[in-house]
Design a protein around this motif. Sequence first.
Motif, PDB file in Angstrom:
ATOM      1  N   GLY A   1       4.658  -5.503 -29.164  1.00 47.74           N
ATOM      2  CA  GLY A   1       4.915  -4.648 -27.814  1.00 47.74           C
ATOM      3  C   GLY A   1       6.221  -4.246 -27.726  1.00 47.74           C
ATOM      4  N   GLN A   2       7.277  -4.128 -28.850  1.00 45.45           N
ATOM      5  CA  GLN A   2       8.609  -3.696 -28.735  1.00 45.45           C
ATOM      6  C   GLN A   2       8.554  -2.547 -29.439  1.00 45.45           C
ATOM      7  OE1 GLN A   2      11.608  -6.319 -29.719  1.00 45.45           O
ATOM      8  NE2 GLN A   2      10.393  -8.227 -29.431  1.00 45.45           N
ATOM      9  N   THR A   3       7.932  -1.351 -28.651  1.00 50.24           N
ATOM     10  CA  THR A   3       7.668  -0.184 -29.505  1.00 50.24           C
ATOM     11  C   THR A   3       8.922   0.630 -29.516  1.00 50.24           C
ATOM     12  OG1 THR A   3       5.552  -0.201 -28.029  1.00 50.24           O
ATOM     13  CG2 THR A   3       6.458   2.079 -29.216  1.00 50.24           C
ATOM     14  N   GLY A   4       9.733   0.717 -28.771  1.00 47.45           N
ATOM     15  CA  GLY A   4      11.139   1.270 -29.007  1.00 47.45           C
ATOM     16  C   GLY A   4      11.942   0.853 -29.963  1.00 47.45           C
ATOM     17  N   ASN A   5      11.897  -0.494 -30.007  1.00 48.43           N
ATOM     18  CA  ASN A   5      12.843  -1.189 -31.161  1.00 48.43           C
ATOM     19  C   ASN A   5      12.067  -0.799 -32.597  1.00 48.43           C
ATOM     20  OD1 ASN A   5      14.878  -2.324 -29.706  1.00 48.43           O
ATOM     21  ND2 ASN A   5      13.685  -4.289 -29.352  1.00 48.43           N
ATOM     22  N   ALA A   6      10.790  -0.890 -32.620  1.00 50.45           N
ATOM     23  CA  ALA A   6      10.067  -0.375 -33.762  1.00 50.45           C
ATOM     24  C   ALA A   6      10.280   1.122 -34.338  1.00 50.45           C
ATOM     25  CB  ALA A   6       8.517  -0.654 -33.460  1.00 50.45           C
ATOM     26  N   ILE A   7      10.411   2.004 -33.465  1.00 50.78           N
ATOM     27  CA  ILE A   7      10.519   3.315 -33.606  1.00 50.78           C
ATOM     28  C   ILE A   7      12.055   3.373 -34.324  1.00 50.78           C
ATOM     29  CG2 ILE A   7      10.956   5.588 -32.727  1.00 50.78           C
ATOM     30  CD1 ILE A   7       8.799   4.855 -30.683  1.00 50.78           C
ATOM     31  N   LYS A   8      12.955   2.693 -33.741  1.00 49.72           N
ATOM     32  CA  LYS A   8      14.471   2.758 -34.048  1.00 49.72           C
ATOM     33  C   LYS A   8      14.417   2.160 -35.550  1.00 49.72           C
ATOM     34  CE  LYS A   8      16.580   2.424 -29.732  1.00 49.72           C
ATOM     35  NZ  LYS A   8      17.428   1.350 -28.913  1.00 49.72           N
ATOM     36  N   ARG A   9      13.560   1.226 -35.989  1.00 49.83           N
ATOM     37  CA  ARG A   9      13.558   0.527 -37.057  1.00 49.83           C
ATOM     38  C   ARG A   9      13.066   1.444 -38.212  1.00 49.83           C
ATOM     39  NH1 ARG A   9      16.590  -4.526 -38.051  1.00 49.83           N
ATOM     40  NH2 ARG A   9      16.746  -5.446 -36.170  1.00 49.83           N
ATOM     41  N   LEU A  10      11.750   1.976 -38.037  1.00 48.21           N
ATOM     42  CA  LEU A  10      11.085   2.737 -38.795  1.00 48.21           C
ATOM     43  C   LEU A  10      11.932   4.191 -39.143  1.00 48.21           C
ATOM     44  CD1 LEU A  10       7.815   2.294 -37.095  1.00 48.21           C
ATOM     45  CD2 LEU A  10       8.386   1.773 -39.677  1.00 48.21           C
ATOM     46  N   GLU A  11      12.652   4.656 -37.947  1.00 46.66           N
ATOM     47  CA  GLU A  11      13.205   5.866 -38.320  1.00 46.66           C
ATOM     48  C   GLU A  11      14.470   5.688 -39.141  1.00 46.66           C
ATOM     49  OE1 GLU A  11      12.586   8.291 -34.090  1.00 46.66           O
ATOM     50  OE2 GLU A  11      14.256   7.183 -34.285  1.00 46.66           O
TER      51      GLU A  11
ATOM     52  N   ALA B   1       3.568   4.511 -34.015  1.00 44.32           N
ATOM     53  CA  ALA B   1       4.652   3.933 -32.949  1.00 44.32           C
ATOM     54  C   ALA B   1       4.941   5.046 -31.979  1.00 44.32           C
ATOM     55  CB  ALA B   1       5.863   3.403 -33.696  1.00 44.32           C
ATOM     56  N   ARG B   2       5.081   6.225 -32.324  1.00 44.01           N
ATOM     57  CA  ARG B   2       5.373   7.280 -31.474  1.00 44.01           C
ATOM     58  C   ARG B   2       4.083   7.670 -30.503  1.00 44.01           C
ATOM     59  NH1 ARG B   2       8.815  11.391 -35.479  1.00 44.01           N
ATOM     60  NH2 ARG B   2      10.755  10.384 -35.494  1.00 44.01           N
ATOM     61  N   LEU B   3       2.947   7.474 -30.959  1.00 44.23           N
ATOM     62  CA  LEU B   3       1.582   7.526 -29.978  1.00 44.23           C
ATOM     63  C   LEU B   3       1.671   6.579 -29.049  1.00 44.23           C
ATOM     64  CD1 LEU B   3      -0.941   8.478 -32.718  1.00 44.23           C
ATOM     65  CD2 LEU B   3      -0.226   9.846 -30.794  1.00 44.23           C
ATOM     66  N   ARG B   4       2.021   5.417 -29.363  1.00 50.35           N
ATOM     67  CA  ARG B   4       2.010   4.270 -28.545  1.00 50.35           C
ATOM     68  C   ARG B   4       3.220   4.490 -27.425  1.00 50.35           C
ATOM     69  NH1 ARG B   4       1.755  -1.313 -29.464  1.00 50.35           N
ATOM     70  NH2 ARG B   4       0.304  -0.876 -31.403  1.00 50.35           N
ATOM     71  N   ASP B   5       4.393   5.293 -27.982  1.00 51.28           N
ATOM     72  CA  ASP B   5       5.510   5.563 -27.009  1.00 51.28           C
ATOM     73  C   ASP B   5       4.986   6.878 -26.328  1.00 51.28           C
ATOM     74  OD1 ASP B   5       7.620   4.817 -25.783  1.00 51.28           O
ATOM     75  OD2 ASP B   5       8.730   6.306 -26.995  1.00 51.28           O
ATOM     76  N   ASN B   6       3.872   7.308 -26.412  1.00 55.61           N
ATOM     77  CA  ASN B   6       3.170   8.713 -25.749  1.00 55.61           C
ATOM     78  C   ASN B   6       4.040  10.006 -26.411  1.00 55.61           C
ATOM     79  OD1 ASN B   6       1.222   7.736 -24.318  1.00 55.61           O
ATOM     80  ND2 ASN B   6       2.613   7.050 -22.897  1.00 55.61           N
TER      81      ASN B   6
END
Length: 488
Positions: free
Chosen positions: A217-227, A242-247
């Motif tokens: 559920g840590q979508t923002g942190n996941a996006i930062k790591r993946l980027e 992850a971006r879809l999860r973040d709309n």
Amino acid sequence: MADPRLESCLALHRANHLGEAEAGYRQCLAAGIDAALPLSGLLLQQGRHAEVVDLLEPRCTTRVDNANMAINLSIALRKTGRNDDALRHARQASELAPQQPAAWNALGLAQLESGAVADALHAFDRGLGLAPGHTALELHRAKALRRLDRHREAIAVLERVVGAAPDLLEAWRDLTSARNALGLYPAALDSATSALRLAPNDLDVALEHAVALLNAGQTGNAIKRLEKLEADPQTWMWLAQARLRDNDVAGARAAYERAATHDPDNPFIRHFLAAIDGHLPEAVETDYIRKLFDDFAPRFESTLVDALAYGTPKTIAQFLERSGVTSAQEVLDLGCGTGLMAAELAAPGRNIDGLDLSERMLTQARAKGIYRALHAAELLEFLRGSEQRWDLVLAADVFVYVARLEPVFAAIHDRLAVGGHFVFSVESSDGADTQLPPQTGRYRHAPDQLEQQLLAAGFSDVRREPLTVRMEVGQPVRGEIMLARRGD
């Protein structure tokens, strides 16, 4: 007593002076001193498996009584893709030295590679009986348990392993996978974090950690790591999810398009780009479905039943009983998967046939011993090519992977006996038409529309009942069960 020259090489090897030890071993061999076994061990340490095969294979042809050589050769053969030969030499080692744990470990690994998972588990158990708590045997035993979908047992084993060997990266990674399989996402993040501490520069470990963040559920942190990761198609696909999860639909499209430049024929990428753009395909996406469930098969039941509270097969069986549909003798289970639906309907005198696109799913269904026949085929091709008739056709959680159901309904109607019944479940759309939310990639159908399509296909007596299909991210997924009858 060993030759002094060999003793000197062994001392260098133990002191981790590998270059000097290797040169010494080779000088020993040139002088007629048997240094093949320790040299093979040194080469295995360095991952030089082909060299081990070249060194030991001719010797094992004449030295059929040397269990240690057979063990090392088995390891090298397995690593170079010759698993049948690896299995043969591992069996030889276990027969020559049944009291040697390493022989059972080599045998278990070769059996695991060949798909004989239950046999592999037995081999690892034999080794652990000789050496309780042996780290490598415990680690490999957990791999076998995971392959058998016994994830809770695997977790218990792996937790012991990381307790005894906290620097063992492979154990932390396997523990992450096992916890993910049961939906234990906070615990999976803990083990993924431990793995990342041990290997902060390993891209695979970093990706697993980012995925664990997303699952937890840590979508923002996941996006930062993946980027920040060096992107390959898999990383771009996870970033899109992850971006879809973040709309962030536009960001997800960009990530999928980047993935498509590297892997343009990937059925997952095509499917989710269609979902984002709102394009419903005309035909069944066979490549996407087959790959999805071939990959998902090993953890299918544990993920659905344990992690997602999936109870649709039982609910359908109860709905049929309440509706008086209990006497069907000939049953077709469409999209049968591992056999969860058939397990609810099995009864004396009832013949159940199963159909699925995934061979790996059918392998697990076959092991249940419930089905009369199992078929690996695309749904419409099978129905249109069959001359058989069934009293009851079921499709539990199948149509979430099919966009257009009118041709499916017509084909099922043709294959039902007069008076036969058709029952299925769907996820419900929030409008009057079929939807493909990119966040899930699963089709949601409008039950009112489906009822009209059933009637148009010749069915009658349509019955409906609300259904909670599964739990996702702690929220119920709304759906319906629908039952229809073929009249005279």
